[in-house]
Design an enzyme around this catalytic site. Structure first.
Site, short mmCIF file in Angstrom:
data_model
loop_
_atom_site.label_atom_id
_atom_site.label_comp_id
_atom_site.label_asym_id
_atom_site.label_seq_id
_atom_site.Cartn_x
_atom_site.Cartn_y
_atom_site.Cartn_z
N LEU A 116 11.91 -20.66 -3.83
CA LEU A 116 10.90 -19.79 -3.23
C LEU A 116 9.70 -19.71 -4.18
CD1 LEU A 116 11.51 -16.36 -1.55
CD2 LEU A 116 9.75 -16.53 -3.28
N ASP A 168 0.84 -1.20 0.00
CA ASP A 168 0.00 0.00 0.00
C ASP A 168 0.87 1.26 0.00
OD1 ASP A 168 -2.32 1.44 -0.02
OD2 ASP A 168 -2.91 0.96 2.03
N HIS A 199 3.36 2.85 -9.08
CA HIS A 199 3.28 1.40 -9.29
C HIS A 199 4.58 0.87 -9.91
CE1 HIS A 199 -0.77 1.68 -8.02
NE2 HIS A 199 -1.25 2.23 -9.12
C1 FPP Z 1 -1.51 0.05 -3.60
O1 FPP Z 1 -1.09 1.38 -3.65
C2 FPP Z 1 -1.00 -0.71 -4.73
C3 FPP Z 1 -1.75 -1.35 -5.66
C4 FPP Z 1 -3.21 -1.37 -5.69
C5 FPP Z 1 -1.15 -2.11 -6.75
C6 FPP Z 1 0.17 -2.69 -6.42
C7 FPP Z 1 0.82 -3.07 -7.63
C8 FPP Z 1 2.15 -3.06 -7.84
C9 FPP Z 1 3.18 -2.76 -6.85
C10 FPP Z 1 2.66 -3.36 -9.17
C11 FPP Z 1 2.67 -4.82 -9.46
C12 FPP Z 1 1.34 -5.29 -9.82
C13 FPP Z 1 0.83 -5.23 -11.03
C14 FPP Z 1 -0.61 -5.60 -11.26
C15 FPP Z 1 1.66 -4.80 -12.18
P1 FPP Z 1 -2.20 2.49 -3.84
O2 FPP Z 1 -2.26 2.81 -5.28
O3 FPP Z 1 -3.48 2.02 -3.22
O4 FPP Z 1 -1.58 3.66 -3.01
P2 FPP Z 1 -2.35 4.79 -2.21
O5 FPP Z 1 -3.11 4.12 -1.11
O6 FPP Z 1 -1.25 5.65 -1.71
O7 FPP Z 1 -3.24 5.49 -3.21
#
Ligand code: FPP
Length: 237
Positions: free
Chosen positions: A127, A16, A33
C-alpha cells in the site's frame, strides 16, 4: 478480505474535526491532532485489510501556516515523532510513504525526516500512503505551470503538444492513480484545495464523525457507500 464488491484503489482523506474533538473534551487542539494520528493508524490497518492500494491524507495545507504558531509547531513536532515511531511498523506492513506538496518551506529537520521515511519505505509494495504536506491544489498547479513554462521557453516542449497527460505528469502526484473515493470527516462538504485536478471523477463521502473518532467500522461504511455508487465517467451505461 475476499469480496465481489468494487474496492476503491485509491482513497483520499481530508481529516477534519481534530480541533472540535479536543474542544469537546476541554483539551488543547494539539491533543486532537495526537488523537488524529491514531486514526491514521487505524485507517491504514483497515485499508490493508480491505485491499486498498493507496491512501492519501491531507495532513498540512499551504493555508495551515496561518494557524497559531504554537499549533503549527506542535504539528511539526508530531510529524517528526510519528515518522520516528511508525517507520519500522510501516516497513513491516509493506507500506510505502510518499510526500506531495512543496517541502522547501519546512525546517531542515522536518525535511530530513520526510526524506528518511520515503527512502526507508521505498521498496514497500502493499500500500502507498501519501502525506500531503504544505500542499494545495492551486499551489501544485502553479508549480506545474512554471515547470511546463520553463520547458516551453527552453524549446523542449511545443505549446500545442501540451495535453492532459503532460499536465498530470508535472503534478506532485505524477504516476499515482487518481482518487476513486474522497472522504472528508466532520460533516463539512468542501474540497478545500485538495487534489482538485485528480478528483475530477472521484466519488465523495462526507461522514459526520470527527476525524479522531474515525474507526475501522467507519472506513468499512465508506467502502459500502462507494460500492453502491454508479460510476459512469461521463459515459452512458
Ligand atoms: C483538521 O482538523 C486537521 C488538520 C489540519 C491536521 C491533521 C493532522 C493530523 C491528523 C496529524 C498528522 C499530521 C501531521 C502534520 C503531524 P482541524 O484542526 O481543522 O479541526 P477543526 O475543524 O475541528 O478545528
Amino acid at each position: 478480505m475476499s469480496t465481489d464488491k468494487p474496492i476503491p484503489q485509491h482513497v483520499a482523506i481530508i481529516m477534519d474535526g481534530n480541533g472540535r474533538w479536543a474542544k469537546q473534551r476541554g483539551l488543547d487542539r494539539s491533543e486532537g491532532h495526537i488523537a488524529g494520528v491514531e486514526s491514521i493508524r487505524t485507517t491504514l490497518k483497515a485499508a490493508l485489510r480491505h485491499g486498498v492500494r493507496q491512501l492519501t491524507f491531507y495532513a498540512f495545507s499551504t493555508e495551515n501556516w496561518g494557524r497559531p504558531q504554537a499549533e503549527v509547531e506542535a504539528l511539526m513536532e508530531l510529524l517528526c515523532r510519528s515518522i520516528i515511531n511508525e517507520t519500522p511498523e510501516l516497513k513491516k506492513q509493506g507500506v510505502r510513504v510518499q510526500i506531495i506538496g512543496e517541502r522547501s518551506r519546512f525546517s531542515e529537520r522536518v525535511q530530513y525526516y520526510l526524506a528518511q521515511i520515503e527512502q526507508e519505505t521505498a521498496a514497500s509494495e502493499k500500500l502507498t500512503m501519501v502525506l500531503a504536506l504544505n500542499y494545495s491544489s492551486r499551489d501544485e498547479l502553479r508549480r506545474a505551470m512554471q515547470q511546463i513554462g520553463r520547458e516551453v521557453a527552453e524549446g523542449h516542449l511545443q505549446p500545442e503538444a501540451i495535453d492532459e497527460q503532460t499536465i498530470a505528469a508535472h503534478l506532485d502526484t505524477a504516476g499515482m492513480p487518481d482518487p476513486d473515493l474522497v472522504i472528508r470527516t466532520s460533516g463539512e462538504q468542501r474540497l478545500s484545495n485538495f487534489l482538485m485536478w485528480q478528483s475530477a471523477y472521484a466519488e465523495f463521502y462526507f461522514p459526520e464523525v470527527l476525524w479522531p473518532d474515525f474507526s475501522e467500522e467507519e472506513f468499512a461504511r465508506a467502502l459500502e457507500v462507494y460500492a453502491k455508487r454508479d460510476r459512469r465517467f461521463g459515459l452512458v451505461k
